[in-house]
Write an enzyme that holds these catalytic residues in place. Structure first.
Site, PDB file in Angstrom:
ATOM      1  N   ILE A  44       1.207  -6.194  -7.399  1.00 39.91           N
ATOM      2  CA  ILE A  44       1.024  -6.008  -5.961  1.00 39.91           C
ATOM      3  C   ILE A  44       1.253  -4.544  -5.589  1.00 39.91           C
ATOM      4  O   ILE A  44       1.790  -3.763  -6.367  1.00 39.91           O
ATOM      5  CB  ILE A  44       1.957  -6.922  -5.143  1.00 39.91           C
ATOM      6  CG1 ILE A  44       3.422  -6.589  -5.476  1.00 39.91           C
ATOM      7  CG2 ILE A  44       1.644  -8.385  -5.402  1.00 39.91           C
ATOM      8  CD1 ILE A  44       4.318  -6.742  -4.297  1.00 39.91           C
ATOM      9  N   LYS A  45       0.846  -4.221  -4.383  1.00 41.16           N
ATOM     10  CA  LYS A  45       0.878  -2.829  -3.938  1.00 41.16           C
ATOM     11  C   LYS A  45       2.030  -2.624  -2.963  1.00 41.16           C
ATOM     12  O   LYS A  45       1.863  -2.790  -1.759  1.00 41.16           O
ATOM     13  CB  LYS A  45      -0.440  -2.557  -3.209  1.00 41.16           C
ATOM     14  CG  LYS A  45      -1.295  -1.501  -3.864  1.00 41.16           C
ATOM     15  CD  LYS A  45      -2.621  -1.379  -3.186  1.00 41.16           C
ATOM     16  CE  LYS A  45      -2.987   0.070  -2.986  1.00 41.16           C
ATOM     17  NZ  LYS A  45      -2.992   0.889  -4.177  1.00 41.16           N
ATOM     18  N   ALA A  46       3.196  -2.309  -3.517  1.00 36.76           N
ATOM     19  CA  ALA A  46       4.357  -2.059  -2.668  1.00 36.76           C
ATOM     20  C   ALA A  46       4.696  -0.575  -2.723  1.00 36.76           C
ATOM     21  O   ALA A  46       4.571   0.060  -3.775  1.00 36.76           O
ATOM     22  CB  ALA A  46       5.540  -2.893  -3.138  1.00 36.76           C
ATOM     23  N   SER A  78       0.950  -9.014  -1.348  1.00 42.45           N
ATOM     24  CA  SER A  78       1.995  -8.015  -1.554  1.00 42.45           C
ATOM     25  C   SER A  78       3.163  -8.304  -0.621  1.00 42.45           C
ATOM     26  O   SER A  78       4.327  -8.291  -1.025  1.00 42.45           O
ATOM     27  CB  SER A  78       1.456  -6.610  -1.277  1.00 42.45           C
ATOM     28  OG  SER A  78       0.374  -6.304  -2.136  1.00 42.45           O
ATOM     29  N   TYR A 107       5.490   2.940  -6.147  1.00 42.24           N
ATOM     30  CA  TYR A 107       4.760   4.186  -6.373  1.00 42.24           C
ATOM     31  C   TYR A 107       5.639   5.349  -6.802  1.00 42.24           C
ATOM     32  O   TYR A 107       5.138   6.400  -7.167  1.00 42.24           O
ATOM     33  CB  TYR A 107       3.886   4.515  -5.151  1.00 42.24           C
ATOM     34  CG  TYR A 107       2.617   3.698  -5.253  1.00 42.24           C
ATOM     35  CD1 TYR A 107       1.492   4.195  -5.883  1.00 42.24           C
ATOM     36  CD2 TYR A 107       2.592   2.385  -4.817  1.00 42.24           C
ATOM     37  CE1 TYR A 107       0.360   3.429  -6.057  1.00 42.24           C
ATOM     38  CE2 TYR A 107       1.467   1.596  -4.983  1.00 42.24           C
ATOM     39  CZ  TYR A 107       0.353   2.130  -5.606  1.00 42.24           C
ATOM     40  OH  TYR A 107      -0.767   1.355  -5.798  1.00 42.24           O
TER      41      TYR A 107
END
Ligand code: PPE
Length: 307
Positions: free
Chosen positions: A159-161, A65, A165
Protein backbone atom coordinates in the site's frame (compact mmCIF):
# COMPACT_ATOMS: atom_id res chain seq x y z
CA UNK A 1 12.98 19.01 -10.13
CA UNK A 2 10.60 21.88 -10.79
CA UNK A 3 9.19 23.72 -7.79
CA UNK A 4 5.58 24.73 -7.20
CA UNK A 5 4.28 27.99 -8.63
CA UNK A 6 1.86 28.57 -5.70
CA UNK A 7 -0.97 29.21 -8.16
CA UNK A 8 -4.27 27.40 -8.21
CA UNK A 9 -6.68 25.78 -5.81
CA UNK A 10 -6.36 22.75 -3.61
CA UNK A 11 -9.33 20.64 -2.56
CA UNK A 12 -9.09 20.54 1.24
CA UNK A 13 -11.69 18.63 3.25
CA UNK A 14 -14.38 19.25 0.68
CA UNK A 15 -13.74 22.84 -0.32
CA UNK A 16 -11.34 24.55 -2.69
CA UNK A 17 -8.81 26.80 -0.95
CA UNK A 18 -6.09 28.97 -2.44
CA UNK A 19 -2.86 27.08 -2.96
CA UNK A 20 -0.99 29.15 -0.34
CA UNK A 21 -3.72 28.63 2.26
CA UNK A 22 -3.69 24.81 2.19
CA UNK A 23 -1.92 24.51 5.56
CA UNK A 24 -1.77 22.06 8.48
CA UNK A 25 -1.05 22.45 12.18
CA UNK A 26 2.55 21.55 13.10
CA UNK A 27 1.26 19.04 15.64
CA UNK A 28 -0.71 17.06 13.08
CA UNK A 29 -0.30 13.32 13.62
CA UNK A 30 0.65 12.65 10.00
CA UNK A 31 3.51 15.12 10.10
CA UNK A 32 5.13 13.43 13.09
CA UNK A 33 4.64 9.77 12.22
CA UNK A 34 4.04 9.67 8.46
CA UNK A 35 0.53 8.42 9.16
CA UNK A 36 -0.95 9.40 5.83
CA UNK A 37 -1.87 7.59 2.64
CA UNK A 38 -1.73 9.00 -0.84
CA UNK A 39 -2.01 8.39 -4.56
CA UNK A 40 -0.26 9.61 -7.68
CA UNK A 41 -2.54 9.84 -10.69
CA UNK A 42 -2.01 11.26 -14.16
CA UNK A 43 -4.31 13.13 -16.44
CA UNK A 44 -3.54 13.30 -20.17
CA UNK A 45 -4.61 15.84 -22.73
CA UNK A 46 -5.71 14.21 -25.97
CA UNK A 47 -7.45 15.26 -29.19
CA UNK A 48 -10.70 14.06 -27.64
CA UNK A 49 -10.38 15.82 -24.29
CA UNK A 50 -8.54 15.29 -21.00
CA UNK A 51 -8.57 11.82 -19.52
CA UNK A 52 -7.55 10.45 -16.15
CA UNK A 53 -5.74 7.12 -16.35
CA UNK A 54 -7.27 4.34 -14.25
CA UNK A 55 -8.98 6.65 -11.78
CA UNK A 56 -11.04 3.85 -10.24
CA UNK A 57 -7.98 1.70 -9.49
CA UNK A 58 -6.18 4.63 -7.88
CA UNK A 59 -9.16 5.53 -5.71
CA UNK A 60 -9.59 1.87 -4.72
CA UNK A 61 -5.92 1.69 -3.72
CA UNK A 62 -6.24 4.90 -1.67
CA UNK A 63 -9.01 3.25 0.35
CA UNK A 64 -7.05 -0.02 0.76
CA UNK A 65 -4.07 1.99 1.97
CA UNK A 66 -6.28 3.84 4.45
CA UNK A 67 -7.84 0.65 5.78
CA UNK A 68 -4.41 -0.87 6.49
CA UNK A 69 -3.95 1.95 8.99
CA UNK A 70 -7.57 1.82 10.20
CA UNK A 71 -8.14 5.22 8.73
CA UNK A 72 -11.70 6.03 7.75
CA UNK A 73 -11.82 8.49 4.89
CA UNK A 74 -14.93 10.59 5.58
CA UNK A 75 -16.03 10.54 1.92
CA UNK A 76 -17.24 7.83 -0.40
CA UNK A 77 -15.05 6.58 -3.21
CA UNK A 78 -17.45 8.23 -5.65
CA UNK A 79 -17.09 11.58 -3.87
CA UNK A 80 -13.29 11.37 -3.95
CA UNK A 81 -13.33 10.33 -7.63
CA UNK A 82 -15.54 13.28 -8.44
CA UNK A 83 -13.41 15.66 -6.32
CA UNK A 84 -10.32 14.52 -8.24
CA UNK A 85 -11.97 15.43 -11.53
CA UNK A 86 -13.21 18.72 -10.09
CA UNK A 87 -9.70 19.59 -8.96
CA UNK A 88 -8.44 19.23 -12.52
CA UNK A 89 -11.34 21.29 -13.85
CA UNK A 90 -11.10 23.96 -11.11
CA UNK A 91 -7.42 24.50 -11.96
CA UNK A 92 -8.11 24.48 -15.71
CA UNK A 93 -5.41 21.88 -16.18
CA UNK A 94 -5.28 19.55 -19.13
CA UNK A 95 -2.27 17.27 -18.66
CA UNK A 96 -1.29 17.04 -15.00
CA UNK A 97 -0.28 14.96 -12.02
CA UNK A 98 -2.85 14.57 -9.27
CA UNK A 99 -1.98 13.91 -5.64
CA UNK A 100 -4.79 12.89 -3.27
CA UNK A 101 -3.65 12.57 0.35
CA UNK A 102 -5.48 11.52 3.49
CA UNK A 103 -3.75 11.85 6.85
CA UNK A 104 -4.38 11.77 10.56
CA UNK A 105 -4.67 15.41 11.52
CA UNK A 106 -4.49 17.64 14.58
CA UNK A 107 -5.93 16.34 17.82
CA UNK A 108 -3.26 14.63 19.95
CA UNK A 109 0.14 13.01 19.56
CA UNK A 110 1.10 9.51 20.58
CA UNK A 111 1.23 6.53 18.28
CA UNK A 112 -2.41 5.47 18.43
CA UNK A 113 -4.14 7.83 15.99
CA UNK A 114 -7.65 6.91 17.17
CA UNK A 115 -9.54 10.15 17.64
CA UNK A 116 -7.47 12.23 15.22
CA UNK A 117 -9.50 13.69 12.36
CA UNK A 118 -8.81 12.30 8.90
CA UNK A 119 -7.93 15.26 6.70
CA UNK A 120 -8.13 14.91 2.94
CA UNK A 121 -6.50 16.98 0.23
CA UNK A 122 -6.31 16.78 -3.53
CA UNK A 123 -3.78 18.84 -5.45
CA UNK A 124 -3.00 18.85 -9.15
CA UNK A 125 -0.14 20.44 -11.09
CA UNK A 126 2.04 20.02 -14.14
CA UNK A 127 4.69 17.42 -13.40
CA UNK A 128 6.63 16.41 -16.45
CA UNK A 129 9.41 13.92 -16.94
CA UNK A 130 9.95 12.58 -13.42
CA UNK A 131 13.24 10.99 -14.47
CA UNK A 132 14.34 13.84 -16.69
CA UNK A 133 13.38 14.89 -20.19
CA UNK A 134 15.65 12.43 -21.94
CA UNK A 135 14.66 9.37 -19.89
CA UNK A 136 11.88 8.01 -22.09
CA UNK A 137 14.13 7.92 -25.14
CA UNK A 138 17.72 7.65 -23.96
CA UNK A 139 17.14 5.68 -20.77
CA UNK A 140 18.58 6.20 -17.32
CA UNK A 141 21.57 5.13 -15.23
CA UNK A 142 20.69 3.29 -12.04
CA UNK A 143 22.51 1.97 -9.01
CA UNK A 144 21.62 -0.82 -6.62
CA UNK A 145 20.94 0.93 -3.36
CA UNK A 146 22.64 0.06 -0.10
CA UNK A 147 19.17 0.25 1.43
CA UNK A 148 16.90 -2.77 1.11
CA UNK A 149 13.23 -2.34 0.24
CA UNK A 150 10.95 -2.49 3.30
CA UNK A 151 9.89 -6.03 4.11
CA UNK A 152 6.27 -7.28 4.21
CA UNK A 153 6.95 -8.56 7.72
CA UNK A 154 7.68 -5.00 8.83
CA UNK A 155 5.17 -2.85 6.97
CA UNK A 156 2.26 -3.50 4.59
CA UNK A 157 4.48 -2.81 1.56
CA UNK A 158 1.72 -3.21 -1.03
CA UNK A 159 0.00 0.00 0.00
CA UNK A 160 0.96 3.62 -0.44
CA UNK A 161 1.53 5.13 2.98
CA UNK A 162 3.52 8.32 3.50
CA UNK A 163 5.86 6.89 6.15
CA UNK A 164 6.88 3.99 3.91
CA UNK A 165 8.55 6.50 1.64
CA UNK A 166 11.39 7.18 4.07
CA UNK A 167 12.82 3.95 2.66
CA UNK A 168 12.49 5.33 -0.88
CA UNK A 169 13.97 8.68 0.16
CA UNK A 170 17.08 6.99 1.58
CA UNK A 171 17.54 4.90 -1.57
CA UNK A 172 17.04 7.90 -3.79
CA UNK A 173 19.49 10.10 -1.86
CA UNK A 174 22.00 7.27 -1.92
CA UNK A 175 21.84 6.72 -5.72
CA UNK A 176 21.62 10.39 -6.63
CA UNK A 177 24.40 11.24 -4.20
CA UNK A 178 26.62 8.85 -6.12
CA UNK A 179 25.74 10.50 -9.42
CA UNK A 180 23.12 8.04 -10.71
CA UNK A 181 19.67 8.95 -12.00
CA UNK A 182 17.74 6.51 -9.84
CA UNK A 183 18.08 3.69 -7.31
CA UNK A 184 17.07 0.05 -7.57
CA UNK A 185 16.22 -1.59 -4.26
CA UNK A 186 16.73 -5.25 -3.48
CA UNK A 187 14.43 -6.89 -0.97
CA UNK A 188 15.70 -8.16 2.39
CA UNK A 189 16.45 -11.57 0.79
CA UNK A 190 18.58 -9.97 -1.90
CA UNK A 191 16.15 -10.26 -4.82
CA UNK A 192 15.33 -7.31 -7.04
CA UNK A 193 12.34 -5.38 -5.71
CA UNK A 194 11.74 -2.02 -7.41
CA UNK A 195 12.78 1.60 -7.72
CA UNK A 196 12.02 4.18 -5.00
CA UNK A 197 8.87 5.14 -6.90
CA UNK A 198 8.77 2.72 -9.84
CA UNK A 199 8.31 -0.96 -10.63
CA UNK A 200 10.96 -2.70 -12.63
CA UNK A 201 10.88 -5.02 -15.64
CA UNK A 202 13.55 -6.99 -17.50
CA UNK A 203 13.46 -8.55 -20.95
CA UNK A 204 15.47 -11.66 -21.81
CA UNK A 205 15.23 -13.57 -25.10
CA UNK A 206 11.90 -11.92 -25.86
CA UNK A 207 10.27 -12.81 -22.54
CA UNK A 208 9.34 -10.09 -20.06
CA UNK A 209 10.08 -10.58 -16.37
CA UNK A 210 9.05 -8.58 -13.33
CA UNK A 211 9.22 -9.27 -9.57
CA UNK A 212 6.03 -11.00 -8.46
CA UNK A 213 3.28 -9.00 -6.78
CA UNK A 214 3.78 -11.01 -3.56
CA UNK A 215 7.37 -9.84 -3.14
CA UNK A 216 8.42 -6.60 -1.49
CA UNK A 217 6.89 -4.28 -4.06
CA UNK A 218 4.12 -1.80 -4.43
CA UNK A 219 2.11 -3.59 -7.15
CA UNK A 220 1.78 -0.59 -9.43
CA UNK A 221 -1.21 0.26 -11.54
CA UNK A 222 1.16 1.06 -14.40
CA UNK A 223 2.83 -2.32 -13.85
CA UNK A 224 -0.53 -4.11 -14.15
CA UNK A 225 -1.35 -2.11 -17.27
CA UNK A 226 2.00 -2.90 -18.91
CA UNK A 227 1.59 -6.61 -18.13
CA UNK A 228 -1.86 -6.61 -19.72
CA UNK A 229 -0.72 -4.65 -22.79
CA UNK A 230 2.32 -6.91 -23.22
CA UNK A 231 0.25 -10.10 -23.01
CA UNK A 232 -2.30 -8.69 -25.45
CA UNK A 233 0.50 -7.97 -27.92
CA UNK A 234 1.58 -11.59 -27.53
CA UNK A 235 4.61 -11.35 -25.26
CA UNK A 236 5.12 -13.88 -22.52
CA UNK A 237 5.21 -12.11 -19.14
CA UNK A 238 6.58 -13.94 -16.11
CA UNK A 239 6.16 -12.59 -12.58
CA UNK A 240 8.85 -14.17 -10.43
CA UNK A 241 11.74 -13.54 -8.08
CA UNK A 242 14.56 -11.86 -9.95
CA UNK A 243 18.21 -11.99 -8.95
CA UNK A 244 20.62 -9.10 -9.39
CA UNK A 245 22.51 -11.18 -11.94
CA UNK A 246 19.36 -11.86 -13.96
CA UNK A 247 18.68 -8.15 -14.12
CA UNK A 248 22.26 -7.25 -15.03
CA UNK A 249 22.36 -9.84 -17.81
CA UNK A 250 18.97 -8.86 -19.27
CA UNK A 251 18.68 -7.67 -22.86
CA UNK A 252 16.52 -4.76 -21.76
CA UNK A 253 15.20 -3.26 -18.55
CA UNK A 254 12.73 -0.51 -17.77
CA UNK A 255 10.86 1.23 -14.98
CA UNK A 256 7.13 1.87 -14.82
CA UNK A 257 5.12 4.20 -12.61
CA UNK A 258 2.60 6.99 -12.71
CA UNK A 259 5.12 9.78 -12.28
CA UNK A 260 7.91 7.97 -14.17
CA UNK A 261 5.56 6.55 -16.86
CA UNK A 262 7.86 4.15 -18.72
CA UNK A 263 11.60 4.72 -18.70
CA UNK A 264 14.27 2.45 -20.18
CA UNK A 265 17.20 1.58 -17.89
CA UNK A 266 20.40 1.69 -19.87
CA UNK A 267 22.96 1.08 -17.14
CA UNK A 268 23.10 -0.35 -13.62
CA UNK A 269 26.20 0.27 -11.50
CA UNK A 270 28.09 1.13 -14.68
CA UNK A 271 27.15 -2.19 -16.33
CA UNK A 272 25.40 -1.70 -19.68
CA UNK A 273 22.03 -3.41 -19.91
CA UNK A 274 21.88 -5.07 -23.33
CA UNK A 275 23.24 -2.54 -25.77
CA UNK A 276 22.85 0.26 -23.25
CA UNK A 277 19.97 1.89 -25.06
CA UNK A 278 16.21 1.57 -25.40
CA UNK A 279 15.56 -2.01 -26.52
CA UNK A 280 13.15 -3.39 -29.11
CA UNK A 281 10.54 -4.76 -26.73
CA UNK A 282 10.67 -1.63 -24.59
CA UNK A 283 10.09 0.44 -27.73
CA UNK A 284 7.04 -1.59 -28.80
CA UNK A 285 5.51 -1.52 -25.31
CA UNK A 286 6.24 2.13 -24.76
CA UNK A 287 4.48 3.04 -28.00
CA UNK A 288 1.46 0.95 -27.05
CA UNK A 289 1.42 2.50 -23.58
CA UNK A 290 1.71 6.10 -24.79
CA UNK A 291 -0.95 5.46 -27.44
CA UNK A 292 -3.18 4.10 -24.69
CA UNK A 293 -2.61 7.13 -22.46
CA UNK A 294 -3.34 9.42 -25.37
CA UNK A 295 -6.67 7.76 -26.14
CA UNK A 296 -5.45 6.29 -29.41
CA UNK A 297 -6.21 2.68 -28.44
CA UNK A 298 -9.91 1.89 -28.58
CA UNK A 299 -9.48 -1.35 -26.70
CA UNK A 300 -8.06 0.40 -23.64
CA UNK A 301 -10.43 3.36 -23.52
CA UNK A 302 -11.92 1.49 -20.55
CA UNK A 303 -8.88 2.75 -18.58
CA UNK A 304 -9.54 6.41 -19.35
CA UNK A 305 -12.04 8.60 -17.59
CA UNK A 306 -13.05 11.87 -19.15
CA UNK A 307 -12.51 14.93 -16.95
N1 PPE B 1 6.60 1.44 -6.51
C1 PPE B 1 6.63 2.51 -5.68
C2 PPE B 1 7.43 2.41 -4.42
C3 PPE B 1 5.93 3.66 -6.02
O1 PPE B 1 5.95 4.70 -5.21
C4 PPE B 1 5.20 3.71 -7.23
C5 PPE B 1 4.46 4.95 -7.62
C6 PPE B 1 5.20 2.58 -8.06
C7 PPE B 1 5.91 1.46 -7.65
C8 PPE B 1 4.40 2.52 -9.32
O2 PPE B 1 3.02 2.50 -9.01
P1 PPE B 1 1.92 3.07 -10.02
O3 PPE B 1 2.08 4.54 -10.05
O4 PPE B 1 0.64 2.61 -9.46
O5 PPE B 1 2.20 2.47 -11.36
N2 PPE B 1 5.07 6.15 -7.19
C9 PPE B 1 4.29 7.37 -7.12
C10 PPE B 1 4.99 8.44 -6.32
C11 PPE B 1 6.23 8.95 -6.88
C12 PPE B 1 6.75 10.15 -6.13
O6 PPE B 1 7.95 10.43 -6.29
O7 PPE B 1 6.02 10.83 -5.43
C13 PPE B 1 3.88 7.84 -8.50
O8 PPE B 1 4.47 7.45 -9.49
O9 PPE B 1 2.96 8.64 -8.56
Amino acid sequence: MSSFTDKGKIWYNGIFVDWKDAKVHVLSHGLHYGSGVFEGIRCYSTDNGSFIFRLKEHVDRLYSSASAYRMEIPYTKEEIGEAIKETVRENRLDACYIRPLAFFGYHHLGLDPTGCPVDCVIAAWHWNAYLGKEAAEGGIRCAFSQWRRIDPATLPVTIKAAGHYLNSILASLDAKGRGFDEAILLDTKGYVAEGPGENIFAVKDGTIYTPEAESSILPGITRASIIELARDIGYKVVEKQMTKEELLSADEAFFTGTAAEMAPIREIDDVLIGEGKKGKVTRVLQKKFFDTLNAREKKYMKWLELV
